[in-house]
Every structure is written in structure tokens, then in C-alpha cells.
Write a protein that holds these residues in place. Structure first.
Motif, PDB file in Angstrom:
ATOM      1  N   ASN A  10     -25.710  91.318 123.491  1.00  0.00           N
ATOM      2  CA  ASN A  10     -27.097  90.884 123.668  1.00  0.00           C
ATOM      3  C   ASN A  10     -27.667  90.201 122.430  1.00  0.00           C
ATOM      4  O   ASN A  10     -28.316  89.154 122.534  1.00  0.00           O
ATOM      5  N   ILE A  11     -27.452  90.796 121.251  1.00  0.00           N
ATOM      6  CA  ILE A  11     -27.982  90.193 120.024  1.00  0.00           C
ATOM      7  C   ILE A  11     -27.218  88.919 119.680  1.00  0.00           C
ATOM      8  O   ILE A  11     -27.811  87.866 119.409  1.00  0.00           O
ATOM      9  N   GLY A  12     -25.895  88.986 119.663  1.00  0.00           N
ATOM     10  CA  GLY A  12     -25.108  87.819 119.293  1.00  0.00           C
ATOM     11  C   GLY A  12     -25.347  86.632 120.214  1.00  0.00           C
ATOM     12  O   GLY A  12     -25.451  85.485 119.754  1.00  0.00           O
ATOM     13  N   SER A  13     -25.457  86.899 121.510  1.00  0.00           N
ATOM     14  CA  SER A  13     -25.711  85.815 122.461  1.00  0.00           C
ATOM     15  C   SER A  13     -27.078  85.182 122.242  1.00  0.00           C
ATOM     16  O   SER A  13     -27.225  83.953 122.299  1.00  0.00           O
ATOM     17  N   VAL A 127     -27.202  89.617 103.533  1.00  0.00           N
ATOM     18  CA  VAL A 127     -28.601  89.673 103.947  1.00  0.00           C
ATOM     19  C   VAL A 127     -28.717  90.429 105.270  1.00  0.00           C
ATOM     20  O   VAL A 127     -27.923  90.224 106.191  1.00  0.00           O
ATOM     21  N   LYS A 128     -29.678  91.305 105.346  1.00  0.00           N
ATOM     22  CA  LYS A 128     -30.023  92.006 106.597  1.00  0.00           C
ATOM     23  C   LYS A 128     -31.037  91.144 107.341  1.00  0.00           C
ATOM     24  O   LYS A 128     -32.109  90.826 106.821  1.00  0.00           O
ATOM     25  N   ALA A 129     -30.690  90.737 108.568  1.00  0.00           N
ATOM     26  CA  ALA A 129     -31.585  89.853 109.336  1.00  0.00           C
ATOM     27  C   ALA A 129     -31.180  89.839 110.801  1.00  0.00           C
ATOM     28  O   ALA A 129     -30.060  90.212 111.159  1.00  0.00           O
ATOM     29  N   PHE A 130     -32.087  89.379 111.652  1.00  0.00           N
ATOM     30  CA  PHE A 130     -31.893  89.184 113.088  1.00  0.00           C
ATOM     31  C   PHE A 130     -31.772  90.483 113.871  1.00  0.00           C
ATOM     32  O   PHE A 130     -31.415  90.446 115.052  1.00  0.00           O
ATOM     33  N   GLY A 131     -32.104  91.625 113.265  1.00  0.00           N
ATOM     34  CA  GLY A 131     -32.019  92.870 113.997  1.00  0.00           C
ATOM     35  C   GLY A 131     -33.339  93.602 114.109  1.00  0.00           C
ATOM     36  O   GLY A 131     -33.360  94.776 114.492  1.00  0.00           O
ATOM     37  N   THR A 132     -34.433  92.917 113.813  1.00  0.00           N
ATOM     38  CA  THR A 132     -35.727  93.609 113.756  1.00  0.00           C
ATOM     39  C   THR A 132     -36.493  93.600 115.067  1.00  0.00           C
ATOM     40  O   THR A 132     -37.558  94.208 115.160  1.00  0.00           O
ATOM     41  N   LEU A 133     -35.958  92.911 116.066  1.00  0.00           N
ATOM     42  CA  LEU A 133     -36.535  92.936 117.411  1.00  0.00           C
ATOM     43  C   LEU A 133     -35.475  93.419 118.388  1.00  0.00           C
ATOM     44  O   LEU A 133     -34.280  93.174 118.202  1.00  0.00           O
ATOM     45  N   ALA A 134     -35.907  94.094 119.442  1.00  0.00           N
ATOM     46  CA  ALA A 134     -34.988  94.452 120.517  1.00  0.00           C
ATOM     47  C   ALA A 134     -34.354  93.175 121.070  1.00  0.00           C
ATOM     48  O   ALA A 134     -34.960  92.102 121.056  1.00  0.00           O
ATOM     49  N   ALA A 135     -33.121  93.284 121.562  1.00  0.00           N
ATOM     50  CA  ALA A 135     -32.372  92.098 121.969  1.00  0.00           C
ATOM     51  C   ALA A 135     -33.119  91.256 122.996  1.00  0.00           C
ATOM     52  O   ALA A 135     -33.171  90.023 122.887  1.00  0.00           O
ATOM     53  N   GLU A 136     -33.705  91.906 123.996  1.00  0.00           N
ATOM     54  CA  GLU A 136     -34.395  91.134 125.036  1.00  0.00           C
ATOM     55  C   GLU A 136     -35.659  90.471 124.487  1.00  0.00           C
ATOM     56  O   GLU A 136     -36.057  89.388 124.944  1.00  0.00           O
ATOM     57  N   VAL A 137     -36.273  91.090 123.500  1.00  0.00           N
ATOM     58  CA  VAL A 137     -37.470  90.512 122.877  1.00  0.00           C
ATOM     59  C   VAL A 137     -37.070  89.345 121.988  1.00  0.00           C
ATOM     60  O   VAL A 137     -37.732  88.299 121.974  1.00  0.00           O
ATOM     61  N   LEU A 138     -35.994  89.511 121.247  1.00  0.00           N
ATOM     62  CA  LEU A 138     -35.462  88.402 120.442  1.00  0.00           C
ATOM     63  C   LEU A 138     -35.142  87.214 121.341  1.00  0.00           C
ATOM     64  O   LEU A 138     -35.470  86.070 121.024  1.00  0.00           O
TER      65      LEU A 138
END
Length: 218
Positions: A10-13, A127-138
């Protein structure tokens, strides 16, 4: 510039779709090659699929869009390929208890960021990034109007910060630095006050995000 995205869940896509929409080239890799190939075909000429090792070797930046436990196994296997590259980590220290509830997979005071960063070769740029929102919200909030949604990142590395800001903007969000690696826990879930789940589900804009960074940690 090419970004390898290892893991096309979900996140990677979502990250891959947003970056391609923003004009970035991506190379996709996953344990199951067919899913990476399908997504690359869907995304068009700016995306292609490769093995994990080939994707990392051919990229300037690597996003490990996998579970923290998977990262612990994978990074040591590919560490020599990460030398000199920017490594983006969206992971959160999430596990599930016997009732299916989300719990922390790490002790209080330890962040997934500190675990991941310690796995990397000395010359990698973390760097820590792209994980601060739920996947569907992102997935649903890129290029939001009238004010873009903000994404937090955390790093002690100037090169990694510059890359994270460029990619966050290309993905359709406004980047906001939460701090150095010591601040990674603030943008992780569960428990981080700057993560969406720590903000009662709110998706903040640039001004709200900057104000939140300056607030004292609860």
C-alpha cells in the motif's frame, strides 16, 4: 535521477504513483516480481521493474517500503549497494496483539528510525519519510487543494534532507522537517505526536505542521 521503491504494497504503490505523476523515474522491486511488473506496466514509461539488487544498484535513492522486521533482514543483504545512496525509510514500529490491536513492536524510547539507520553502511544518507500518513490517506491526498497536505521527515543528513524535500514535493505534498534522527519517533506510529494517528487522524497543511513541530512533545 531514479528512485528505487523496494516493496509495492500500500505505501510503496502510493509513493510510486505519486512520484511518477510528479515526473520522477522509479524502479520497482518486490519479493514477488509479478506485482512489481504489473505496477510498472500500469504506471507507464517512467516506471520499470527489476530485482531488488538491480533496482538498488541502478538508483540514486532507495525507498524501503517494507515492514521493519523485513528491513532488518534485507538491508544487511544489500548493504554494499547502499553506499553513497539516499535511503528513505517509511517504516513504523507496528505489531498486532492477540486481539488484532495495533501495539508498538519496539520498547518505548526506541524508534524504527534508529533501528533502520544503524543497519546502513556509514556512507549511506538516511532519512525517515513517507510514513507519517496511513497508506490510504497518503494515496488520496496528493496535490490537495486549496492547501497541500504536509509530510514530515527526519534526518541529520543534509543530502538526505534535500532529496526527501524534492521527492515529497514531486509526490504532491509539502515537506516539513521534524528534526534530526532523534525526532524520528515523533513521526512514527504508534505514539508519535506528529504522525497522523497521534494527531487524531488530522491531515495537516504546511502552517499547521510547522506549528506542531514547535510544540513540546506531550
Amino acid at each position: 535521477m531514479t528512485t528505487a521503491i523496494v516493496g509495492v504494497g500500500n505505501i510503496g504503490s502510493a509513493v510510486a504513483r505519486h512520484l511518477v505523476t510528479g515526473g520522477e523515474s522509479v524502479v520497482l522491486a518486490a519479493k514477488g516480481a509479478s506485482r512489481a511488473e504489473e505496477l510498472a506496466d500500469e504506471l507507464g514509461p517512467l516506471a520499470h521493474a527489476a530485482s531488488v539488487r538491480d533496482a538498488i544498484a541502478g538508483a540514486d535513492t532507495v525507498v524501503f517500503a517494507v515492514w521493519l522486521d523485513t528491513m532488518r533482514e534485507l538491508i544487511p543483504q544489500v548493504a554494499p549497494l547502499l553506499d553513497g545512496k539516499v535511503v528513505i525509510d517509511p517504516s513504523n514500529p507496528i505489531a498486532f496483539d492477540e486481539k488484532g490491536r495495533i501495539v508498538r513492536s519496539l520498547p518505548e524510547g526506541q524508534s524504527a528510525g534508529s533501528v533502520a539507520a544503524a543497519l546502513l553502511p556509514a556512507n549511506a544518507h538516511y532519512v525517515k519519510a513517507f510514513g507519517t500518513l496511513a497508506a490510504e490517506v497518503l494515496a488520496a491526498n496528493a496535490n490537495r487543494t486549496p492547501r497541500r497536505a504536509a509530510l514530515f521527515y527526519a534526518t541529520d543528513d543534509e543530502s538526505a534532507a534535500a532529496t526527501a524535500e524534492r521527492l515529497i514535493r514531486a509526490a504532491g505534498f509539502d515537506p516539513v522537517k521534524a528534526g534530526g534522527l532523534a525526532a524520528a519517533g515523533r513521526i512514527e506510529a504508534p505514539g508519535g505526536d506528529l504522525h497522523q494517528f497521534g494527531s487524531d487522524g488530522e491531515v495537516v497543511d504546511l502552517d499547521q505542521a510547522r506549528a506542531a513541530v514547535n510544540d513540546a512533545h506531550p
